[in-house]
Structure formats: C-alpha cells, structure tokens
Design a protein around this motif. Structure first.
Motif, PDB file in Angstrom:
ATOM      1  N   GLU A  75       0.830  -1.207   0.000  1.00  0.00           N
ATOM      2  CA  GLU A  75       0.000   0.000   0.000  1.00  0.00           C
ATOM      3  C   GLU A  75       0.867   1.261   0.000  1.00  0.00           C
ATOM      4  N   ALA A  78       2.258   1.772  -3.433  1.00  0.00           N
ATOM      5  CA  ALA A  78       1.210   2.290  -4.322  1.00  0.00           C
ATOM      6  C   ALA A  78       1.001   3.787  -4.083  1.00  0.00           C
ATOM      7  N   MET A  79       1.043   4.202  -2.841  1.00  0.00           N
ATOM      8  CA  MET A  79       0.878   5.632  -2.519  1.00  0.00           C
ATOM      9  C   MET A  79       2.033   6.461  -3.074  1.00  0.00           C
ATOM     10  N   THR A  81       4.081   5.605  -5.685  1.00  0.00           N
ATOM     11  CA  THR A  81       4.145   5.580  -7.151  1.00  0.00           C
ATOM     12  C   THR A  81       2.930   6.244  -7.808  1.00  0.00           C
ATOM     13  N   HIS A  82       1.787   6.272  -7.102  1.00  0.00           N
ATOM     14  CA  HIS A  82       0.565   6.896  -7.642  1.00  0.00           C
ATOM     15  C   HIS A  82      -0.076   7.779  -6.561  1.00  0.00           C
ATOM     16  N   PRO A  83       0.570   8.892  -6.205  1.00  0.00           N
ATOM     17  CA  PRO A  83       0.051   9.735  -5.098  1.00  0.00           C
ATOM     18  C   PRO A  83      -1.337  10.295  -5.364  1.00  0.00           C
ATOM     19  N   GLU A  84      -1.694  10.460  -6.646  1.00  0.00           N
ATOM     20  CA  GLU A  84      -3.013  11.020  -6.980  1.00  0.00           C
ATOM     21  C   GLU A  84      -4.134  10.041  -6.624  1.00  0.00           C
ATOM     22  N   GLN A  85      -3.818   8.770  -6.499  1.00  0.00           N
ATOM     23  CA  GLN A  85      -4.827   7.751  -6.165  1.00  0.00           C
ATOM     24  C   GLN A  85      -4.801   7.367  -4.685  1.00  0.00           C
ATOM     25  N   ALA A  86      -3.896   7.939  -3.937  1.00  0.00           N
ATOM     26  CA  ALA A  86      -3.722   7.545  -2.525  1.00  0.00           C
ATOM     27  C   ALA A  86      -4.933   7.987  -1.705  1.00  0.00           C
TER      28      ALA A  86
END
Length: 89
Positions: A75, A78-79, A81-86
C-alpha cells in the motif's frame, strides 16, 4: 554572534573560545562599555535539532518501513508511485 554583557547589557567582544567537549564551547568575552569593562565567560552548547540531519531521518524511515506488514508495504509503494490515487486517513 552577538554577546551582551550580563552586568550592563552592553555589546561585548569575543576575545577567544575553548572547545570543552563535542557539543560545548566556552566563549571568553569583554564588555565594550568603558564604565563596566567586565570580562566574562559564556557557554555555547548544542541543545536539540529543529530538523534532524538527513541520515538520521533516512534511517528512521527505513526502520519504520521494516516494521510494516507485507500488505502495508504494498500500500505504501502504491501511494508513492501513484500519489493522486492515494487514500488519505
């Protein structure tokens, strides 16, 4: 560095200093007020960080990540590498 005389509050000059330990230094001063003319010693010491050095912070982050479960590590990755989806707490 500004040093004021503890007796009269006037500006004081620094004549020398002596390293007492890794974090403590004695500073020898003389008051520039001719009516006072005091000679005194002040101590300069390390108290604490307002922002720790980068190596200290990096080590703390590594230790915190090591304590995470495998799922929490995924998790976190993921946050990052894709901060906009965190999802924020």
């Amino acid at each position: 560095m500004k040093v004021t005389c503890p007796n009269c509050g006037y500006k004081s000059g620094i004549s020398s200093s002596k390293q007492m330990s890794y974090s403590v230094r004695e500073i020898y001063c003389h008051c520039e007020n001719p009516d006072c003319d005091a000679v005194f010693v002040v101590s300069q010491c390390f108290k604490h960080y307002t922002r720790p050095p980068k190596p200290v912070m990096e080590k703390a982050v590594v230790e915190l990540v090591r304590c995470l479960s495998p799922q929490d590590k995924k998790e976190l990755l993921a946050m990052i590498t894709h901060p906009e989806q965190a999802k924020l707490l």
